[in-house]
Design a protein around this motif. Sequence first.
Motif, PDB file in Angstrom:
ATOM      1  N   UNK A 115       0.966  -1.189   0.183  1.00  0.00           N
ATOM      2  CA  UNK A 115      -0.073   0.196   0.142  1.00  0.00           C
ATOM      3  C   UNK A 115       0.877   1.368  -0.098  1.00  0.00           C
ATOM      4  N   UNK A 116       0.393   2.118  -0.826  1.00  0.00           N
ATOM      5  CA  UNK A 116       1.212   3.540  -0.967  1.00  0.00           C
ATOM      6  C   UNK A 116      -0.086   4.694  -0.440  1.00  0.00           C
ATOM      7  N   UNK A 117       0.144   5.566   0.132  1.00  0.00           N
ATOM      8  CA  UNK A 117      -0.673   6.507   0.596  1.00  0.00           C
ATOM      9  C   UNK A 117       0.047   7.852   1.203  1.00  0.00           C
ATOM     10  N   UNK A 118      -0.658   8.872   1.053  1.00  0.00           N
ATOM     11  CA  UNK A 118      -0.357  10.139   1.606  1.00  0.00           C
ATOM     12  C   UNK A 118      -0.639  10.348   3.148  1.00  0.00           C
ATOM     13  N   UNK A 119       0.357  10.636   3.915  1.00  0.00           N
ATOM     14  CA  UNK A 119       0.117  10.760   5.151  1.00  0.00           C
ATOM     15  C   UNK A 119       0.844  11.999   5.896  1.00  0.00           C
ATOM     16  N   UNK A 120       0.350  13.151   6.160  1.00  0.00           N
ATOM     17  CA  UNK A 120       1.050  14.118   6.606  1.00  0.00           C
ATOM     18  C   UNK A 120       2.105  14.857   5.440  1.00  0.00           C
ATOM     19  N   UNK A 171       3.527  13.458   3.034  1.00  0.00           N
ATOM     20  CA  UNK A 171       4.664  12.518   2.622  1.00  0.00           C
ATOM     21  C   UNK A 171       3.770  11.191   2.046  1.00  0.00           C
ATOM     22  N   UNK A 172       4.691  10.900   0.982  1.00  0.00           N
ATOM     23  CA  UNK A 172       4.271   9.222   0.523  1.00  0.00           C
ATOM     24  C   UNK A 172       4.708   8.219   1.518  1.00  0.00           C
ATOM     25  N   UNK A 173       3.543   7.136   1.983  1.00  0.00           N
ATOM     26  CA  UNK A 173       4.292   6.349   2.708  1.00  0.00           C
ATOM     27  C   UNK A 173       3.852   4.956   2.103  1.00  0.00           C
ATOM     28  N   UNK A 174       4.804   3.773   2.684  1.00  0.00           N
ATOM     29  CA  UNK A 174       4.757   2.651   2.128  1.00  0.00           C
ATOM     30  C   UNK A 174       4.500   1.895   3.316  1.00  0.00           C
ATOM     31  N   UNK A 175       3.618   0.712   2.901  1.00  0.00           N
ATOM     32  CA  UNK A 175       3.039  -0.299   4.136  1.00  0.00           C
ATOM     33  C   UNK A 175       2.673  -1.365   3.576  1.00  0.00           C
ATOM     34  N   UNK A 176       2.638  -2.384   4.535  1.00  0.00           N
ATOM     35  CA  UNK A 176       2.049  -3.683   3.885  1.00  0.00           C
ATOM     36  C   UNK A 176       0.555  -4.001   4.689  1.00  0.00           C
TER      37      UNK A 176
END
Length: 170
Positions: free
Chosen positions: A104-109, A111-116
């Motif tokens: 998963x990639x998403x914007x948080x604050x 910035x682009x974040x990567x997560x599983x």
Amino acid sequence: MTFAGAHRMEWLLQRCHREPGLYSVFRPVLLIICLLLVLFVSVYPGLWSIGVHLHSALTGSYVPGHHSVLLVNSPNEQAAKDIGRAIMERRLAASINILSRTSTMYYWKGEIQDASEVLMLVKTKTSRIQQVIDYVRSVHPYANPEVLSFLVEDGNLDYMKWMDEAIPDD
């Protein structure tokens, strides 16, 4: 000028004056109409469900939008299984698929974040979507869980009938 204004007021009062008999008939009719409207609105979901079943039985086709698929992301497989099992125990869905480890990639604050994450596909009646969303929001570990719904436009009619049997009517 005063005479003309008084004359208009008298004319208006004469136009608005009605016989008492008309009001005694009109008031109960209006009350009955209002009660029937309230009754219809309160039983509408059940009537709609019956209509869908009749349409399906008579035409052998599916009514688009009667079922939906919800996407729900969870931080891990255990959270997804716990949420999914609870949804099933509450009879809010006919089936849930848990797809392990999606990226998963998403914007948080800003910035682009990567997560599983773990993705759940929740198959339910469209009339149950809000109940599923409310439940997921109440137990999900995220403050703002992802719950997206998509209407089912068509599919295997036998599967749709099975879904209707698996999820009780409202």
